[in-house]
Design a protein around this motif. Sequence first.
Motif, PDB file in Angstrom:
ATOM      1  N   TRP A  64      52.571  33.020  85.090  1.00 52.28           N
ATOM      2  CA  TRP A  64      52.185  34.371  85.535  1.00 52.28           C
ATOM      3  C   TRP A  64      50.806  34.355  86.202  1.00 52.28           C
ATOM      4  CZ3 TRP A  64      48.204  37.807  84.208  1.00 52.28           C
ATOM      5  CH2 TRP A  64      48.360  39.104  84.686  1.00 52.28           C
ATOM      6  N   THR A  65      49.857  33.654  85.603  1.00 48.10           N
ATOM      7  CA  THR A  65      48.506  33.627  86.185  1.00 48.10           C
ATOM      8  C   THR A  65      48.517  32.980  87.570  1.00 48.10           C
ATOM      9  OG1 THR A  65      48.054  31.570  84.982  1.00 48.10           O
ATOM     10  CG2 THR A  65      47.345  33.611  83.947  1.00 48.10           C
ATOM     11  N   LYS A  66      49.376  31.988  87.753  1.00 45.48           N
ATOM     12  CA  LYS A  66      49.500  31.362  89.079  1.00 45.48           C
ATOM     13  C   LYS A  66      50.090  32.342  90.078  1.00 45.48           C
ATOM     14  CE  LYS A  66      51.573  27.401  91.483  1.00 45.48           C
ATOM     15  NZ  LYS A  66      52.436  26.189  91.330  1.00 45.48           N
ATOM     16  N   PHE A  67      51.145  33.080  89.676  1.00 45.55           N
ATOM     17  CA  PHE A  67      51.772  34.068  90.554  1.00 45.55           C
ATOM     18  C   PHE A  67      50.790  35.167  90.938  1.00 45.55           C
ATOM     19  CE2 PHE A  67      53.958  38.207  90.886  1.00 45.55           C
ATOM     20  CZ  PHE A  67      54.757  37.964  91.988  1.00 45.55           C
ATOM     21  N   MET A  68      49.937  35.568  89.980  1.00 43.99           N
ATOM     22  CA  MET A  68      48.979  36.654  90.222  1.00 43.99           C
ATOM     23  C   MET A  68      47.646  36.148  90.758  1.00 43.99           C
ATOM     24  SD  MET A  68      50.630  39.425  89.458  1.00 43.99           S
ATOM     25  CE  MET A  68      49.311  40.624  89.414  1.00 43.99           C
ATOM     26  N   ASP A  69      47.576  34.883  91.155  1.00 45.08           N
ATOM     27  CA  ASP A  69      46.350  34.283  91.714  1.00 45.08           C
ATOM     28  C   ASP A  69      45.192  34.282  90.714  1.00 45.08           C
ATOM     29  OD1 ASP A  69      47.659  33.834  94.150  1.00 45.08           O
ATOM     30  OD2 ASP A  69      47.165  35.862  94.857  1.00 45.08           O
ATOM     31  N   SER A  70      45.498  33.971  89.464  1.00 48.39           N
ATOM     32  CA  SER A  70      44.491  33.790  88.400  1.00 48.39           C
ATOM     33  C   SER A  70      43.518  34.970  88.309  1.00 48.39           C
ATOM     34  CB  SER A  70      43.710  32.488  88.622  1.00 48.39           C
ATOM     35  OG  SER A  70      44.585  31.380  88.627  1.00 48.39           O
ATOM     36  N   PRO A  71      44.000  36.161  87.972  1.00 47.85           N
ATOM     37  CA  PRO A  71      43.117  37.332  87.883  1.00 47.85           C
ATOM     38  C   PRO A  71      42.135  37.195  86.728  1.00 47.85           C
ATOM     39  CG  PRO A  71      45.262  37.845  86.944  1.00 47.85           C
ATOM     40  CD  PRO A  71      45.384  36.475  87.562  1.00 47.85           C
ATOM     41  N   SER A  72      40.952  37.768  86.900  1.00 45.41           N
ATOM     42  CA  SER A  72      39.943  37.751  85.843  1.00 45.41           C
ATOM     43  C   SER A  72      38.993  38.917  86.050  1.00 45.41           C
ATOM     44  CB  SER A  72      39.162  36.424  85.860  1.00 45.41           C
ATOM     45  OG  SER A  72      38.468  36.283  87.098  1.00 45.41           O
ATOM     46  N   TRP A  75      39.281  42.628  88.142  1.00 42.81           N
ATOM     47  CA  TRP A  75      40.627  42.624  88.737  1.00 42.81           C
ATOM     48  C   TRP A  75      41.695  42.535  87.649  1.00 42.81           C
ATOM     49  CZ3 TRP A  75      43.300  44.413  92.331  1.00 42.81           C
ATOM     50  CH2 TRP A  75      44.516  43.860  92.749  1.00 42.81           C
ATOM     51  N   LEU A  76      41.478  41.730  86.629  1.00 44.62           N
ATOM     52  CA  LEU A  76      42.394  41.671  85.497  1.00 44.62           C
ATOM     53  C   LEU A  76      42.428  43.020  84.780  1.00 44.62           C
ATOM     54  CD1 LEU A  76      44.255  40.148  83.549  1.00 44.62           C
ATOM     55  CD2 LEU A  76      42.204  39.355  82.329  1.00 44.62           C
ATOM     56  N   GLY A  77      41.257  43.636  84.667  1.00 47.08           N
ATOM     57  CA  GLY A  77      41.197  44.965  84.053  1.00 47.08           C
ATOM     58  C   GLY A  77      42.000  45.979  84.834  1.00 47.08           C
ATOM     59  N   PHE A  78      41.928  45.916  86.165  1.00 49.98           N
ATOM     60  CA  PHE A  78      42.684  46.853  87.002  1.00 49.98           C
ATOM     61  C   PHE A  78      44.187  46.657  86.829  1.00 49.98           C
ATOM     62  CE2 PHE A  78      44.942  47.682  90.996  1.00 49.98           C
ATOM     63  CZ  PHE A  78      44.697  49.044  91.131  1.00 49.98           C
ATOM     64  N   ILE A  79      44.634  45.406  86.773  1.00 48.84           N
ATOM     65  CA  ILE A  79      46.063  45.126  86.622  1.00 48.84           C
ATOM     66  C   ILE A  79      46.581  45.696  85.305  1.00 48.84           C
ATOM     67  CG2 ILE A  79      47.771  43.275  86.332  1.00 48.84           C
ATOM     68  CD1 ILE A  79      46.025  41.579  88.218  1.00 48.84           C
ATOM     69  N   LEU A 434      41.588  53.049  79.855  1.00 44.85           N
ATOM     70  CA  LEU A 434      41.163  52.650  81.197  1.00 44.85           C
ATOM     71  C   LEU A 434      39.756  52.060  81.178  1.00 44.85           C
ATOM     72  CD1 LEU A 434      42.471  55.580  83.441  1.00 44.85           C
ATOM     73  CD2 LEU A 434      43.049  53.162  83.686  1.00 44.85           C
ATOM     74  N   PHE A 435      38.881  52.733  80.454  1.00 43.97           N
ATOM     75  CA  PHE A 435      37.512  52.232  80.315  1.00 43.97           C
ATOM     76  C   PHE A 435      37.531  50.836  79.688  1.00 43.97           C
ATOM     77  CE2 PHE A 435      33.712  51.527  77.784  1.00 43.97           C
ATOM     78  CZ  PHE A 435      32.693  51.821  78.689  1.00 43.97           C
ATOM     79  N   ASN A 436      38.304  50.716  78.605  1.00 42.22           N
ATOM     80  CA  ASN A 436      38.382  49.424  77.920  1.00 42.22           C
ATOM     81  C   ASN A 436      38.907  48.320  78.838  1.00 42.22           C
ATOM     82  OD1 ASN A 436      37.442  50.506  75.561  1.00 42.22           O
ATOM     83  ND2 ASN A 436      39.421  50.585  74.533  1.00 42.22           N
ATOM     84  N   GLN A 437      39.964  48.658  79.581  1.00 40.29           N
ATOM     85  CA  GLN A 437      40.615  47.636  80.389  1.00 40.29           C
ATOM     86  C   GLN A 437      39.748  47.157  81.543  1.00 40.29           C
ATOM     87  OE1 GLN A 437      44.169  49.912  81.090  1.00 40.29           O
ATOM     88  NE2 GLN A 437      45.350  48.754  79.606  1.00 40.29           N
ATOM     89  N   PHE A 438      38.860  48.034  82.031  1.00 39.99           N
ATOM     90  CA  PHE A 438      37.941  47.612  83.084  1.00 39.99           C
ATOM     91  C   PHE A 438      36.709  46.904  82.509  1.00 39.99           C
ATOM     92  CE2 PHE A 438      40.023  50.764  85.953  1.00 39.99           C
ATOM     93  CZ  PHE A 438      40.267  49.895  86.996  1.00 39.99           C
ATOM     94  N   VAL A 439      36.174  47.455  81.427  1.00 40.17           N
ATOM     95  CA  VAL A 439      34.886  46.981  80.912  1.00 40.17           C
ATOM     96  C   VAL A 439      35.041  45.785  79.983  1.00 40.17           C
ATOM     97  CG1 VAL A 439      32.886  47.623  79.500  1.00 40.17           C
ATOM     98  CG2 VAL A 439      33.807  49.234  81.181  1.00 40.17           C
ATOM     99  N   ASN A 440      36.070  45.813  79.122  1.00 41.05           N
ATOM    100  CA  ASN A 440      36.177  44.764  78.102  1.00 41.05           C
ATOM    101  C   ASN A 440      36.208  43.343  78.665  1.00 41.05           C
ATOM    102  OD1 ASN A 440      36.106  46.644  76.066  1.00 41.05           O
ATOM    103  ND2 ASN A 440      38.300  46.631  75.674  1.00 41.05           N
ATOM    104  N   PRO A 441      37.055  43.046  79.673  1.00 43.74           N
ATOM    105  CA  PRO A 441      37.063  41.655  80.163  1.00 43.74           C
ATOM    106  C   PRO A 441      35.732  41.242  80.782  1.00 43.74           C
ATOM    107  CG  PRO A 441      38.374  43.071  81.609  1.00 43.74           C
ATOM    108  CD  PRO A 441      38.053  43.874  80.394  1.00 43.74           C
ATOM    109  N   ILE A 442      35.046  42.201  81.447  1.00 42.87           N
ATOM    110  CA  ILE A 442      33.739  41.890  82.037  1.00 42.87           C
ATOM    111  C   ILE A 442      32.723  41.606  80.940  1.00 42.87           C
ATOM    112  CG2 ILE A 442      31.862  42.780  83.461  1.00 42.87           C
ATOM    113  CD1 ILE A 442      33.934  44.533  84.883  1.00 42.87           C
ATOM    114  N   ALA A 443      32.719  42.481  79.904  1.00 38.50           N
ATOM    115  CA  ALA A 443      31.767  42.326  78.800  1.00 38.50           C
ATOM    116  C   ALA A 443      32.038  41.049  78.011  1.00 38.50           C
ATOM    117  CB  ALA A 443      31.832  43.538  77.877  1.00 38.50           C
TER     118      ALA A 443
END
Length: 519
Positions: A64-72, A75-79, A434-443
């Motif tokens: 999946w990560t290969k198909f999605m171009d390794s999101p992080s 961008w991973l939060g947005f997905i 939404l806040f969590n999904q955007f902020v958590n991976p960055i934090a």
Amino acid sequence: MTKSSLKNIVGVDLLSVLPPDRKQWWETPHLIKLNGLMAGLLLFSSTVGYDSSLMTGLQSLSQWTKFMDSPSGAWLGFISAIQSLGAMLGLPAQAWAANKFGRKPCIFVGYFFLFLGVGIQVGAHNPAMFIVSRFFIGYAGAWFQAAIVLLAEIAYPTHRSKITAMYHCQYYVGSTLSAWLVFGCRNIDSMWAWKIPSLCQVAFPLVALPLVSLCPESPRWLISKDRHEEAHSILTKYHAGGDDVAPLVVFQMDEITRSIILEREGSNSTSWLDMLLTKGNRHRLFISLTLGTFAQWNGIGVVSYYLSLILKTIGVTSITKQTLINGFLQIWNLVMAVVGSMLVDFAGRRTLFLLSTCIMLVSYIIITGLSGSFANNHVGSVGTAVIPFLFLYYGGYDIAFTPLVMAYPAEIWPYALRAKGVALTSVSTYLALLFNQFVNPIALDSIAWKYYILYICLLVVILVTIYLTYPETRGYSLEEIAVVFDGEDAAVSTVAELQQMGEEKKLKTEHLESLAESS
């Protein structure tokens, strides 16, 4: 079940009109049928749970990560967040339609968007198609939330609290299946490693479809549309086994009708602004908004959506180990959530909320300390010690926030605003998510375990807020709960009044008969 325990569930008035020869529900044909049909409604929570766990699992799959171009990061939060955005946009329309057209039609609208979303996801040829599919799946989930309102309004009175609490517990039925399906597909050397679990998102709704088709519409909605005979017929069939003069049916028809009349007299509309017009509604609004937010800002957003990132911070990097831990965690969640739902009448809602928050607070403090120690010393045993406390934390979350996050708002709002109240709780949940999904991976990428300190502070705030503002609601029927928020003036009926009405009707009948004989 003893008389005193039933009193804690439904209160004195409703208890007095229950059948004196009560049997267990599995010994009562009409309750077997009703509960069997409601089992289909419970499965819609499984769909949401399946999708949430699916995203956690997919992040562990290299296919999946290969198909999605390794999101992080963002961008991973947005997905992850696009599903929540779809749900938020669907909830206001669903709340309006539930009052306008009924609870059941909303569920069928959800089917259309779910099949559309899953079709696009399985057929996705690029990341953009996958993202669009998640939007439609989220939009479908918004319409499926009419199921919790319908459950609250058709359940047998002594079953309502447990049935509605069980609704969100089915979230973990879906998440468990998703986690283990991803684990089973992890070694497929193609995109079907993630497409097979994606396709299975339609499994629970398909199983539920025949049951939902046969399920009755809400008697409260029918009464609100002046379709009293249909409502009476449903209550007679499913609550009294065909006895149309049963005291329970008479009591419920009177109580529901009076409640809706009082709501109409108190307001000329059922708009969103009505939630601000009275002190009681403002209190309900505060609970609905804070409960939805607390359900995500107690640290669960970090653990549920980014479990793989957490495990990496404590040295668990194997895909097999990550997916295996996720699978066992979902089973644990299901068990503890069911335990919590069975305790709602015994312990009460308020006690469960306070106990849940205390367990999460203690667990998070320990998890933070162990994670920090591992980050500094890289001792494997210290990192591994985090895992049991993750399970303990989830157990705390599950005994209250899983069963009550939808059930509590569904019971505290009056009929006219119930669908909107539940929708608001969901909107606040998705906003926090939404806040969590955007902020958590960055934090987590930036400060790792130090980010957990924020949630320790938030858990303290949650504990104080619940202690000061969340009232106990056990021991009341769905209509009688208004007394808790609006005062004694909100009481809609008593058995004494019903008996007096019956005596007056009897005297009038006897008087008319005597006049007829004398003439």
